[in-house]
Write an enzyme that holds these catalytic residues in place. Structure first.
Site, PDB file in Angstrom:
ATOM      1  N   GLU A 365      20.307 -72.694 -47.574  1.00 50.59           N
ATOM      2  CA  GLU A 365      21.333 -72.567 -48.272  1.00 50.59           C
ATOM      3  C   GLU A 365      21.585 -70.991 -49.101  1.00 50.59           C
ATOM      4  O   GLU A 365      21.898 -70.966 -50.335  1.00 50.59           O
ATOM      5  CB  GLU A 365      20.997 -73.626 -49.432  1.00 50.59           C
ATOM      6  N   GLY A 366      21.219 -70.213 -48.032  1.00 50.81           N
ATOM      7  CA  GLY A 366      21.255 -68.825 -48.640  1.00 50.81           C
ATOM      8  C   GLY A 366      20.060 -68.447 -48.971  1.00 50.81           C
ATOM      9  O   GLY A 366      19.411 -68.773 -49.985  1.00 50.81           O
TER      10      GLY A 366
END
Length: 382
Positions: A365-366
């Site tokens: 998610e980053g």
């Protein structure tokens, strides 16, 4: 800390907690070894509506608010982060459709999930990673203008090999950079869709993570989500909402690490007393508890901001929650191993798995490096 959950939220949390204790915790080690969900678990998760927590009620989902969803992910994270990731991927894949899809698309997409199926968010590619804007998968319009032909390979896709439907991001105009990226609904059974390599991962091992390959896949025009060229915007809006949910999962891992540490520290006796009575251990537990509670508060801060002013930019708060909680989960899980000593390093006890599972919280998610870049940008422009 219950953050003043209402009675309905408390009941939902209790139901999920009971399911985790009965159907996930006893099989977590087995699922970690096999890399597969325990038999019948998917159906039990579906029966409690956990595959459709983000789907609006009018489309057959649970229609839960984000605060309740975050609490559910924390409970699932306590039991097994791999299970939680599998469930959360359904919401992640659903958000672009919720954000920009029309009613026909929502019905089509959510009907698939409501039949106890999994979904996948297909953004990452071998050459992109943290640079989500450099997508190379192409979606070229057909000559008659009635559809698109999709070609490309996605990687590290959660639920990639077991999903029945994908949310796919592809270039529709390579001259426009990120403004040339569009989002599409792609069913698994379309000709040309195939699954590539399955990843043999360090942690969240039962969560299916694969390549997904698209070779001359015909996509009808009505499968375009929202407007052509706005896919990158939808993806970033999705990740802003999903990152605090990852943070909640990380908090669940940390809370389980605290619980296991306290249980062990009350039983283990050295120098005539339980080690929890030794200041060095007690202070470790205090630090673990403080970090976990601050992460939980950061998530609630984000969600309260989101509901108070829904149209404002909340990228900074999402990045703070995800980054802090991801780092915190690794630190707390490592401390749990240290408290348990040799037993903590053994697979006979659950805390070594918590370390392996926690590490991905700093990556997916980053990455947390990207989150720091985002936060630094806001700080510099204050």
């Amino acid at each position: 800390m219950d953050f003043a959950y209402n009675d309905e939220q408390k009941e939902i949390i209790k139901v999920v907690r009971d399911l985790v204790e009965k159907e996930i915790v006893p099989y977590a080690s087995e699922m970690d070894e096999t890399g597969k969900l325990h038999e019948g678990l998917l159906e039990k998760l579906a029966a409690q509506g956990l595959l459709g927590v983000a789907i609006p009620e009018e489309f057959g989902g649970a229609g839960l608010d984000a605060i309740t969803i975050a609490a559910i992910y924390e409970e699932l994270g306590k039991g097994c982060a791999g299970v939680a990731t599998t469930v959360a991927a359904n919401a992640l894949a659903s958000y672009p459709v919720i954000i920009a899809g029309n009613d026909d698309q929502k019905k089509r997409y959510f009907d698939i999930i409501n039949e106890d199926n999994l979904a996948a968010f297909a953004l990452t590619e071998p050459g992109t990673g943290s640079d989500a804007g450099s997508v190379s998968t192409r979606a070229m319009k057909t000559e008659d203008g009635k559809g698109y032909i999709l070609n490309g390979t996605k990687c590290f896709i959660t639920n990639g090999g077991v999903a029945s439907v994908y949310t796919v991001f592809a270039i529709t105009d390579k001259t426009k950079g990120v403004k040339g990226i569009s989002a599409f609904i792609v069913e698994r059974d379309r000709p040309g869709v195939s699954v590539g390599k399955e990843e043999d991962k360090m942690g969240i091992r039962l969560s299916n993570t694969t390549e997904v390959i698209f070779q001359d896949v015909h996509i009808p025009a009505d499968h375009l989500i929202g407007e052509e060229g706005k896919g990158f915007i939808y993806a970033m809006q999705t990740l802003d909402l999903a990152r605090p949910m990852v943070a909640s999962l990380a908090v669940g891992i940390a809370q389980r690490a605290i619980d296991e540490s306290v249980k062990y520290a009350k039983q283990r006796v050295t120098f005539g007393k339980p080690i929890i009575k030794h200041e060095v251990i007690a202070f470790k537990l205090a630090d673990m508890d403080m970090k976990t509670e601050v992460a939980r508060a950061a998530i609630i801060n984000f969600l309260n901001t989101y509901y108070a002013v829904p149209k404002r930019n909340y990228t900074r708060e999402a990045a703070i929650a995800k980054c802090f909680a991801g780092d915190m989960a690794v630190q707390v899980a490592l401390e749990a191993v240290q408290i348990l000593g040799g037993f903590g390093y053994s697979r006979e006890y659950p805390v070594e798995k918590l370390v392996r599972d926690a590490k991905i919280m700093q990556i997916y998610e980053g990455t947390n490096e990207v989150q720091r870049m985002v936060i630094a940008g806001f700080v510099a422009n204050k």
